[in-house]
Scaffold this motif. Sequence first.
Motif, PDB file in Angstrom:
ATOM      1  N   GLY A   1      16.270 -11.849  -4.951  1.00  0.00           N
ATOM      2  CA  GLY A   1      16.163 -12.399  -6.299  1.00  0.00           C
ATOM      3  C   GLY A   1      17.181 -11.778  -7.236  1.00  0.00           C
ATOM      4  O   GLY A   1      16.892 -11.548  -8.400  1.00  0.00           O
ATOM      5  N   GLY A   2      18.349 -11.448  -6.701  1.00  0.00           N
ATOM      6  CA  GLY A   2      19.409 -10.887  -7.523  1.00  0.00           C
ATOM      7  C   GLY A   2      19.269  -9.389  -7.776  1.00  0.00           C
ATOM      8  O   GLY A   2      20.142  -8.774  -8.373  1.00  0.00           O
ATOM      9  N   GLN A   3      18.144  -8.804  -7.336  1.00  0.00           N
ATOM     10  CA  GLN A   3      17.946  -7.371  -7.583  1.00  0.00           C
ATOM     11  C   GLN A   3      18.369  -6.534  -6.390  1.00  0.00           C
ATOM     12  O   GLN A   3      18.049  -6.869  -5.246  1.00  0.00           O
ATOM     13  N   ASP A   4      19.056  -5.454  -6.698  1.00  0.00           N
ATOM     14  CA  ASP A   4      19.491  -4.517  -5.663  1.00  0.00           C
ATOM     15  C   ASP A   4      18.258  -3.806  -5.101  1.00  0.00           C
ATOM     16  O   ASP A   4      17.467  -3.249  -5.843  1.00  0.00           O
ATOM     17  N   MET A   5      18.087  -3.841  -3.783  1.00  0.00           N
ATOM     18  CA  MET A   5      16.893  -3.260  -3.167  1.00  0.00           C
ATOM     19  C   MET A   5      17.122  -1.831  -2.667  1.00  0.00           C
ATOM     20  O   MET A   5      16.269  -1.281  -1.979  1.00  0.00           O
TER      21      MET A   5
ATOM     22  N   GLU B   1       1.612 -13.096  -3.195  1.00  0.00           N
ATOM     23  CA  GLU B   1       2.620 -13.957  -3.822  1.00  0.00           C
ATOM     24  C   GLU B   1       4.028 -13.403  -3.649  1.00  0.00           C
ATOM     25  O   GLU B   1       4.708 -13.063  -4.616  1.00  0.00           O
ATOM     26  N   PRO B   2       4.468 -13.309  -2.409  1.00  0.00           N
ATOM     27  CA  PRO B   2       5.800 -12.766  -2.170  1.00  0.00           C
ATOM     28  C   PRO B   2       6.859 -13.783  -2.585  1.00  0.00           C
ATOM     29  O   PRO B   2       6.583 -14.977  -2.665  1.00  0.00           O
ATOM     30  N   ARG B   3       8.052 -13.276  -2.871  1.00  0.00           N
ATOM     31  CA  ARG B   3       9.156 -14.206  -3.097  1.00  0.00           C
ATOM     32  C   ARG B   3       9.736 -14.642  -1.764  1.00  0.00           C
ATOM     33  O   ARG B   3      10.277 -15.722  -1.628  1.00  0.00           O
ATOM     34  N   VAL B   4       9.637 -13.726  -0.808  1.00  0.00           N
ATOM     35  CA  VAL B   4      10.217 -13.997   0.503  1.00  0.00           C
ATOM     36  C   VAL B   4       9.176 -13.706   1.571  1.00  0.00           C
ATOM     37  O   VAL B   4       8.565 -12.641   1.566  1.00  0.00           O
ATOM     38  N   LEU B   5       8.949 -14.655   2.466  1.00  0.00           N
ATOM     39  CA  LEU B   5       8.037 -14.428   3.579  1.00  0.00           C
ATOM     40  C   LEU B   5       8.872 -14.211   4.841  1.00  0.00           C
ATOM     41  O   LEU B   5       9.724 -15.031   5.173  1.00  0.00           O
ATOM     42  N   LEU B   6       8.626 -13.079   5.495  1.00  0.00           N
ATOM     43  CA  LEU B   6       9.380 -12.752   6.700  1.00  0.00           C
ATOM     44  C   LEU B   6       8.478 -12.995   7.907  1.00  0.00           C
ATOM     45  O   LEU B   6       7.357 -12.502   7.946  1.00  0.00           O
TER      46      LEU B   6
ATOM     47  N   ASN C   1       6.942  -0.755   0.308  1.00  0.00           N
ATOM     48  CA  ASN C   1       5.719  -1.224  -0.350  1.00  0.00           C
ATOM     49  C   ASN C   1       5.960  -1.720  -1.774  1.00  0.00           C
ATOM     50  O   ASN C   1       5.034  -2.154  -2.440  1.00  0.00           O
ATOM     51  N   LYS C   2       7.215  -1.666  -2.249  1.00  0.00           N
ATOM     52  CA  LYS C   2       7.495  -2.172  -3.602  1.00  0.00           C
ATOM     53  C   LYS C   2       8.380  -3.413  -3.564  1.00  0.00           C
ATOM     54  O   LYS C   2       8.820  -3.885  -4.597  1.00  0.00           O
TER      55      LYS C   2
ATOM     56  N   SER D   1       0.831  -1.205   0.000  1.00  0.00           N
ATOM     57  CA  SER D   1       0.000   0.000   0.000  1.00  0.00           C
ATOM     58  C   SER D   1       0.868   1.259   0.000  1.00  0.00           C
ATOM     59  O   SER D   1       1.811   1.379   0.767  1.00  0.00           O
ATOM     60  N   GLY D   2       0.517   2.201  -0.860  1.00  0.00           N
ATOM     61  CA  GLY D   2       1.199   3.504  -0.871  1.00  0.00           C
ATOM     62  C   GLY D   2       0.685   4.354   0.270  1.00  0.00           C
ATOM     63  O   GLY D   2      -0.221   3.962   0.998  1.00  0.00           O
ATOM     64  N   TRP D   3       1.268   5.548   0.433  1.00  0.00           N
ATOM     65  CA  TRP D   3       0.899   6.358   1.599  1.00  0.00           C
ATOM     66  C   TRP D   3      -0.556   6.799   1.569  1.00  0.00           C
ATOM     67  O   TRP D   3      -1.240   6.770   2.596  1.00  0.00           O
TER      68      TRP D   3
END
Lengths: 295, 361
Positions: free
Chosen positions: B64-68, B152-157, B74-75, A200-202
């Motif tokens: 997944g190899g991508q720089d965060m 559908e997350p790649r990683v569940l925390l 939220n992305k 969710s965005g702000w």
Amino acid sequence: MFKQLSERFGPWVSIGIFLLMFLWLVMLVILPQILMIDYSLRPNLPPSQIGGPDDQYTLKNYATLANNAIHQSIFFKTIWSSVLVTFCTLLLCYPLAYYLAKVATPRQAALCVLLLIIPFWINEILRTFSWFIILSYRGPLNALLLSLGFIDRPIRFLSGDGGVIVGMVYAYILFMIFPLYNAIESLDSNQIKAARNLGSGWIRTHYRIIIPHAKPGIATGCIMVFMLSAGSYAVPALLGSPGSRWFTQIIYNWFFEGGDWNQGAAYAFILLLLCIGFIVLMMRLFKVGLGDIAR
Amino acid sequence: MDSSVHLDHVMMKFDDFVAVQQTDLKIESGEFFSFLGPSGCGKTTLLNIISGFIEPTEGTVHIGGQDMRRVPANKRPTSMIFQNLALFPLMTVAENIEFGLEVRGVRKAERRKVSERLLNLVALPECRDKRISDLSGGQKQRIAIARALAVEPRVLLLDEPLSALDLKLRQHMRTELKDIQRKTGITFIYITHDQGEALTMSDRVAVMSAGKLQQVADPMTLYRAPATPFVASFVGENNRIEGKVVAIDGTQVTLDCGDLGRLSGHTQDSLNLGDSALLFIRPELLTRRTSMSDNCFMAQIRELNFEGAYLMIEATPLKSQQRLRIQLLSDLNLDDVATGNLIIFGFAAEDAMIMSGARDV
């Protein structure tokens, strides 16, 4: 309740407490109101005729408003402007309350609250007059805007309702901030994190999570600010122009310039009843119950 | 799909306090990975760094190899289950599960399909229209899992998600979580201070203490070959005996342990004569002896706890103040094992681990 009290303090103290409460409620709240209702239902007569054959209950005073288009338009303008004041105050206070409740460190929040409260140590008339000076035609605000090149010539801020609305927003900020702050503060911060985490965005987080949670606080703040604005006398009297009269000024005029207390009382009750009606309507519209507000 | 998580030299400082020391760690795609440590060890900070709620002071996170870097919370392709679950109380169960999809602009019919599938997965199809406050603790737990899986997350925390449940439910949820992880193939990163949870569910566990990774290994290795004194005492039960090195023979080292006499064990550390060292011996590796010989000591029994299959003994070696724990199988002849009695205990040198005292924390 009486039983609990008398168990703790004994019967005499409890009776005393109840008597005081009763006196306060009856002598200081109910009786004066009843007296005003009585006034509003009687014709305005010279002292010699009071109690005479002409002193009959009548709805004439209430009917006056129905037959006076000018007063009606002022009445509706008062309601509309009060809505505007409420809305502007909410718009201004929500981000601030959110910042205080969820973003600021305790030190920052304390400083911020102090800065908000200090202006209210100055009395209302003085504060309102300073707005009069700030907003006046040759005042500092116009001078600033001119020197920055935003405007070519001064603006008459005080000629319409603008000055009144600015003055009221300023005067009633605290009545909005604190209920909002309390409501937002009680939200578990993990709820905000969870919404963020789910993508969710702000804007959506506020719209779907924070505002629904803070709704009772928003309602409380809005009701207080609306009632205070609709019933305000000092701000419109000082910052208003002849073209922006407030309904309270008409009531004042009936009482103290027309000398017609009966008519003034009737107008005051109309204002009260219609404001309450308006609030009930709004609460229905936004699905806020009385129970939510009392929470 | 690559759903590995790489912590590339991540370090986190709050003002002067180092919450996480420089950490370089790769969590494989589809792995059930746990961070285990006492509270305040920095494990939750790491979770917040992975999910994007805080930016690390140094280093980067790759998912997944991508720089965060500069990817806001939220992305990120992560989904979190909070310790207090943080379900939205003003929404129904279905609305909670569908929230992440609503955010992504998925159409209503589509959302409904997903929430129905997930409610079936967590075995609560009848709870669809219930309010959150009408659910039991275990049901809330499962709805939180469903909500996190919906996007559908790649990683569940998972941030100690079972800590609020009672023992029975907690054990049940362990199996269930492991089951869900197997079914979905998502990378699970699990934070806990409960070693039982970490050891039973995880493929690999990272033991943390004071912001530092002590050891990253599979549960069996952690237990059998702890890399540091902290891991040796924190994972499973262990007796810790202090001494000075008096003899070295390859990897076998003998310590002078004062009142306990000379005890031998094996070591991976390079030790010199006279160094102070720690000997670790697990309670279940201590056995009863009939006579004194090498690696033995006489101890007085202080306390007995019968735990069904075995007997847990607390004993104090003669002249010593130290309390040792010994676990004996309860089918042995235990007649003389009673509080106050003197018993000889011993262990095999290859069962005891010796570590340099300099590495103690």
